[in-house]
Design an enzyme around this catalytic site. Structure first.
Site, mmCIF file in Angstrom:
data_model
loop_
_atom_site.group_PDB
_atom_site.id
_atom_site.type_symbol
_atom_site.label_atom_id
_atom_site.label_comp_id
_atom_site.label_asym_id
_atom_site.label_seq_id
_atom_site.Cartn_x
_atom_site.Cartn_y
_atom_site.Cartn_z
ATOM 1 N N ASP A 1 -5.841 -12.230 5.232
ATOM 2 C CA ASP A 1 -5.036 -13.057 6.138
ATOM 3 C C ASP A 1 -5.695 -13.013 7.510
ATOM 4 O O ASP A 1 -6.478 -12.106 7.796
ATOM 5 C CB ASP A 1 -3.542 -12.671 6.176
ATOM 6 C CG ASP A 1 -3.250 -11.187 6.318
ATOM 7 O OD1 ASP A 1 -4.080 -10.448 6.895
ATOM 8 O OD2 ASP A 1 -2.169 -10.757 5.864
ATOM 9 N N HIS B 1 -7.873 -8.092 6.436
ATOM 10 C CA HIS B 1 -6.755 -8.443 7.327
ATOM 11 C C HIS B 1 -7.356 -8.678 8.708
ATOM 12 O O HIS B 1 -7.520 -7.750 9.496
ATOM 13 C CB HIS B 1 -5.734 -7.301 7.380
ATOM 14 C CG HIS B 1 -4.999 -7.106 6.092
ATOM 15 N ND1 HIS B 1 -4.126 -8.045 5.589
ATOM 16 C CD2 HIS B 1 -5.015 -6.092 5.191
ATOM 17 C CE1 HIS B 1 -3.623 -7.612 4.437
ATOM 18 N NE2 HIS B 1 -4.153 -6.429 4.176
HETATM 19 O O1 9MR Z 1 2.499 -6.472 1.778
HETATM 20 C C1 9MR Z 1 2.993 -5.146 1.782
HETATM 21 C C2 9MR Z 1 4.287 -5.093 2.565
HETATM 22 O O2 9MR Z 1 5.289 -5.866 1.932
HETATM 23 C C3 9MR Z 1 4.721 -3.659 2.726
HETATM 24 O O3 9MR Z 1 5.860 -3.597 3.539
HETATM 25 C C4 9MR Z 1 3.573 -2.875 3.323
HETATM 26 C C5 9MR Z 1 3.940 -1.415 3.517
HETATM 27 O O4 9MR Z 1 2.857 -0.691 4.026
HETATM 28 O O5 9MR Z 1 2.448 -2.941 2.482
HETATM 29 C C6 9MR Z 1 1.964 -4.238 2.422
HETATM 30 O O6 9MR Z 1 0.756 -4.302 1.727
HETATM 31 C C7 9MR Z 1 -0.317 -3.502 2.230
HETATM 32 C C8 9MR Z 1 -1.208 -3.172 1.070
HETATM 33 O O7 9MR Z 1 -0.468 -2.544 0.060
HETATM 34 C C9 9MR Z 1 -2.380 -2.301 1.471
HETATM 35 N N1 9MR Z 1 -3.104 -2.883 2.573
HETATM 36 C C10 9MR Z 1 -2.306 -3.297 3.717
HETATM 37 C C11 9MR Z 1 -1.184 -4.224 3.272
HETATM 38 C C12 9MR Z 1 -0.394 -4.713 4.473
HETATM 39 O O8 9MR Z 1 0.291 -3.650 5.082
#
Ligand code: 9MR
Length: 347
Positions: free
Chosen positions: A269, A238
């Site tokens: 991303d 990220h």
């Molecule tokens: O993409 C996910 C988002 O929809 C959720 O709200 C969020 C909650 O923490 O988690 C996001 O995915 C995460 C992933 O599971 C682990 N790494 C970080 C990602 C972005 O927060």
């Protein structure tokens, strides 16, 4: 229709087909540009996207999701709150929906995630547990979920985000109650439940060489020395333009390769402070190109997954207000410079 009119229509159809002008003719199928998945496959890699259940009613979205990628990760559907909402009561609805869609589209699945400190159900976080109780809860969750998806998923992010930025263990519920050994236990339990799934540790801010990725490097060596089943390290990636590109990414991937481990870029991303000017989009494209090339340069970097493919469904704007435009397709599902840069790198 009179007979000679019919013959004329028939002749016209034949001519159109010969010219490759009707949809679905071999000529046109041949002319369509290769997908990211096809380009990645030429290098023995995959190119994947995360997705989430609410988006699956968007047919323009699912068309691209089903055609451009060959690996799918459920963004939320396999997390603990979704899969075991009450103790011992398992719900596979969301995970199954995504796995079934992926298989229908001949895509594999990176399953995500078994052990994490976030998105846990209230029954688990809302009371105190003894270490023995918690260990039993964890084992049952892992084994029930991994068994359910046994043979249906390519890999599991077994433990997610176990370290702090300085490389010390994150003080999660798991660490505080069970100590660092919960990681080896989780890997062993997952392996018992599906001996063929590739087992990963996954985290963010471990793209560059530094204290946090060093912690994974050391942990991986320790786990290998104890013969704990571990197949790979997932680098979420990220990234954010304002924090700079992780220039040691390729070296970092290579040192894990040398341990005999797979690596993958699992949640890519590249966000920016809005507005997304042409200049920022060009820089973002360069970063997408560079990280794709870094993965291709390291033999055991097995593939790249973007954390959803379109800005329409990115998690960024909700979590980092004023930031976004992080993905290779825009909110109208139009490819951005980043998409063409990835293609470039894969060619
Ligand atoms: O993409 C996910 C988002 O929809 C959720 O709200 C969020 C909650 O923490 O988690 C996001 O995915 C995460 C992933 O599971 C682990 N790494 C970080 C990602 C972005 O927060």
């Amino acid at each position: 229709m009179p007979k000679n009119r019919l013959r004329l229509v028939g002749a016209l159809a034949t001519a159109l087909v010969a010219a490759g002008l009707t949809t679905g003719t071999p000529a046109q199928a041949h002319d369509r540009p290769a997908t990211l998945a096809e380009l990645a496959q030429r290098h023995g890699r995959y190119f994947g996207s995360a997705t989430d259940n609410p988006e699956l009613t968007d047919t323009a979205y699912t068309a691209l999701l089903g055609s451009e990628f060959d690996m799918i990760t459920p963004g939320n559907g396999m997390k603990w709150y979704a899969t075991e909402p009450q103790q011992g009561v398992f719900d596979w609805t969301n995970g199954d929906e995504i796995v079934n869609l992926a298989h229908k589209n001949h895509q594999r699945v990176r399953a995500h995630t078994l052990v994490w400190h976030s998105q846990l159900p209230g029954w688990l976080t809302g009371r105190e547990w003894t270490a023995d109780e918690l260990r039993a809860v964890l084992k049952k969750h892992i084994q029930t979920e991994v068994r359910h998806y046994r043979g249906k998923v390519y890999s599991w992010d077994v433990v997610n985000e176990a370290f702090n930025e300085d490389g010390t263990y994150r003080e999660t519920l798991w660490y505080k109650m069970l100590g660092p050994g919960y990681i080896a236990d989780a890997l062993r339990w997952a392996h018992q439940a599906d001996p063929h799934a590739k087992l990963y540790l996954n985290d963010y801010n471990i793209e560059a060489v530094g204290p946090k990725s060093d912690a994974y490097y050391q942990l991986a060596k320790d786990l290998q020395a104890q013969h704990v089943p571990l197949d790979g390290i997932g680098l979420q990636a990220h990234l954010a333009l304002q924090y700079g590109y992780p220039t040691t990414l390729e070296d970092n991937l290579r040192r894990f390769s040398r341990l005999g481990l797979d690596t993958a870029l699992t949640e890519v991303d590249i966000r920016m402070i809005l507005p997304a000017t042409e200049e920022k989009q060009a820089q973002q494209a360069d970063w997408y190109r560079d990280l794709t090339k870094a993965c291709l340069a390291v033999r055991r970097c097995v593939g790249i997954t973007v954390w959803d493919y379109t800005d329409k469904y990115s998690w960024i704007p909700a979590f980092f207000p004023g930031q976004g435009a992080a993905l290779p397709w825009d909110e109208q599902l139009r490819p951005k410079p980043a998409y063409f840069a990835i293609r470039d790198a894969l060619k």
